[in-house]
Design a protein around this motif. Sequence first.
Motif, PDB file in Angstrom:
ATOM      1  N   ALA A 142       7.369  14.183   3.356  1.00  0.00           N
ATOM      2  CA  ALA A 142       7.499  13.066   4.294  1.00  0.00           C
ATOM      3  C   ALA A 142       6.115  12.628   4.754  1.00  0.00           C
ATOM      4  O   ALA A 142       5.278  13.447   5.120  1.00  0.00           O
ATOM      5  CB  ALA A 142       8.343  13.484   5.489  1.00  0.00           C
ATOM      6  N   ARG A 143       5.895  11.325   4.708  1.00  0.00           N
ATOM      7  CA  ARG A 143       4.604  10.772   5.111  1.00  0.00           C
ATOM      8  C   ARG A 143       4.708   9.992   6.400  1.00  0.00           C
ATOM      9  O   ARG A 143       3.734   9.462   6.887  1.00  0.00           O
ATOM     10  CB  ARG A 143       4.078   9.876   3.996  1.00  0.00           C
ATOM     11  CG  ARG A 143       2.580   9.879   3.915  1.00  0.00           C
ATOM     12  CD  ARG A 143       2.128   8.895   2.928  1.00  0.00           C
ATOM     13  NE  ARG A 143       2.166   7.593   3.586  1.00  0.00           N
ATOM     14  CZ  ARG A 143       1.740   6.486   3.068  1.00  0.00           C
ATOM     15  NH1 ARG A 143       1.280   6.489   1.852  1.00  0.00           N
ATOM     16  NH2 ARG A 143       1.787   5.353   3.718  1.00  0.00           N
ATOM     17  N   GLY A 144       5.880   9.914   6.941  1.00  0.00           N
ATOM     18  CA  GLY A 144       6.083   9.131   8.159  1.00  0.00           C
ATOM     19  C   GLY A 144       6.593   7.743   7.824  1.00  0.00           C
ATOM     20  O   GLY A 144       6.593   7.322   6.680  1.00  0.00           O
ATOM     21  N   LEU A 171       0.829  -1.206   0.000  1.00  0.00           N
ATOM     22  CA  LEU A 171       0.000   0.000   0.000  1.00  0.00           C
ATOM     23  C   LEU A 171       0.863   1.255   0.000  1.00  0.00           C
ATOM     24  O   LEU A 171       0.527   2.249  -0.649  1.00  0.00           O
ATOM     25  CB  LEU A 171      -0.952  -0.008   1.195  1.00  0.00           C
ATOM     26  CG  LEU A 171      -2.025  -1.097   1.176  1.00  0.00           C
ATOM     27  CD1 LEU A 171      -2.844  -1.063   2.452  1.00  0.00           C
ATOM     28  CD2 LEU A 171      -2.920  -0.943  -0.046  1.00  0.00           C
ATOM     29  N   ASN A 172       1.974   1.211   0.733  1.00  0.00           N
ATOM     30  CA  ASN A 172       2.896   2.351   0.737  1.00  0.00           C
ATOM     31  C   ASN A 172       3.490   2.581  -0.651  1.00  0.00           C
ATOM     32  O   ASN A 172       3.599   3.720  -1.110  1.00  0.00           O
ATOM     33  CB  ASN A 172       4.017   2.137   1.750  1.00  0.00           C
ATOM     34  CG  ASN A 172       3.540   2.277   3.170  1.00  0.00           C
ATOM     35  OD1 ASN A 172       2.501   2.873   3.431  1.00  0.00           O
ATOM     36  ND2 ASN A 172       4.283   1.711   4.096  1.00  0.00           N
ATOM     37  N   SER A 173       3.866   1.509  -1.333  1.00  0.00           N
ATOM     38  CA  SER A 173       4.430   1.671  -2.676  1.00  0.00           C
ATOM     39  C   SER A 173       3.379   2.189  -3.651  1.00  0.00           C
ATOM     40  O   SER A 173       3.688   2.992  -4.534  1.00  0.00           O
ATOM     41  CB  SER A 173       5.024   0.354  -3.172  1.00  0.00           C
ATOM     42  OG  SER A 173       4.018  -0.620  -3.340  1.00  0.00           O
ATOM     43  N   MET A 174       2.133   1.769  -3.470  1.00  0.00           N
ATOM     44  CA  MET A 174       1.064   2.296  -4.322  1.00  0.00           C
ATOM     45  C   MET A 174       0.840   3.783  -4.058  1.00  0.00           C
ATOM     46  O   MET A 174       0.628   4.563  -4.986  1.00  0.00           O
ATOM     47  CB  MET A 174      -0.229   1.513  -4.094  1.00  0.00           C
ATOM     48  CG  MET A 174      -0.177   0.099  -4.639  1.00  0.00           C
ATOM     49  SD  MET A 174      -1.609  -0.895  -4.194  1.00  0.00           S
ATOM     50  CE  MET A 174      -2.861  -0.167  -5.219  1.00  0.00           C
ATOM     51  N   ILE A 218       8.872   7.073   4.828  1.00  0.00           N
ATOM     52  CA  ILE A 218       8.329   7.088   3.466  1.00  0.00           C
ATOM     53  C   ILE A 218       8.174   8.529   3.010  1.00  0.00           C
ATOM     54  O   ILE A 218       7.633   9.366   3.728  1.00  0.00           O
ATOM     55  CB  ILE A 218       6.966   6.376   3.418  1.00  0.00           C
ATOM     56  CG1 ILE A 218       7.137   4.927   3.841  1.00  0.00           C
ATOM     57  CG2 ILE A 218       6.355   6.477   2.043  1.00  0.00           C
ATOM     58  CD1 ILE A 218       5.847   4.226   4.089  1.00  0.00           C
ATOM     59  N   SER A 219       8.663   8.801   1.824  1.00  0.00           N
ATOM     60  CA  SER A 219       8.513  10.132   1.243  1.00  0.00           C
ATOM     61  C   SER A 219       7.745  10.023  -0.066  1.00  0.00           C
ATOM     62  O   SER A 219       8.017   9.144  -0.880  1.00  0.00           O
ATOM     63  CB  SER A 219       9.875  10.771   0.969  1.00  0.00           C
ATOM     64  OG  SER A 219      10.549  11.019   2.171  1.00  0.00           O
ATOM     65  N   GLU A 220       6.794  10.909  -0.233  1.00  0.00           N
ATOM     66  CA  GLU A 220       6.064  11.003  -1.484  1.00  0.00           C
ATOM     67  C   GLU A 220       6.548  12.242  -2.209  1.00  0.00           C
ATOM     68  O   GLU A 220       7.209  13.101  -1.639  1.00  0.00           O
ATOM     69  CB  GLU A 220       4.559  11.095  -1.220  1.00  0.00           C
ATOM     70  CG  GLU A 220       3.982   9.841  -0.615  1.00  0.00           C
ATOM     71  CD  GLU A 220       2.488   9.928  -0.388  1.00  0.00           C
ATOM     72  OE1 GLU A 220       1.936  11.055  -0.452  1.00  0.00           O
ATOM     73  OE2 GLU A 220       1.882   8.883  -0.144  1.00  0.00           O
ATOM     74  N   VAL A 221       6.215  12.326  -3.455  1.00  0.00           N
ATOM     75  CA  VAL A 221       6.582  13.506  -4.232  1.00  0.00           C
ATOM     76  C   VAL A 221       5.346  14.389  -4.379  1.00  0.00           C
ATOM     77  O   VAL A 221       4.222  13.903  -4.489  1.00  0.00           O
ATOM     78  CB  VAL A 221       7.156  13.117  -5.620  1.00  0.00           C
ATOM     79  CG1 VAL A 221       6.114  12.450  -6.485  1.00  0.00           C
ATOM     80  CG2 VAL A 221       7.729  14.314  -6.329  1.00  0.00           C
TER      81      VAL A 221
END
Length: 129
Positions: free
Chosen positions: A48-50, A5-8, A53-56
């Motif tokens: 940063a999402r915690g 789910l994190n990778s998605m 994990i970092s999203e763009v």
Amino acid sequence: MSELLNSMSVSASGLRAQAQRLRHTSENIANADTPGYRRKTVPFEAAARGEGISEVRTGRVQLDRTEVMRIYDPAHPLADETGHYDGSNVDLVVEIADAREAQRSYEANLKVFDQARQMSAGLLELLRR
């Protein structure tokens, strides 16, 4: 399951960012002949999402500060007393290259998303048995 789910989520953020980049690139191409138009760029930032994990995400839209082209056309309604007016600073070659790069990055993120979706569906199928 959480990792999938994190990778998605990460790949979905990349999809959104590349879609916005492609939108601004297409606006630049559409306005290449608009007098006084300045090229728009959109920077990418890590959000940063915690859990490490970092999203763009995209930052604020910025206007390119390169000089606009001076065009000589005394008959143009915007021409000054010397017969020149300000064109745009959009270079179509650069915009097409940016559009192609955004498209390829979008497709790569889409493949990652699809792979994670297929893996999670396979995992759920195994857990069902």
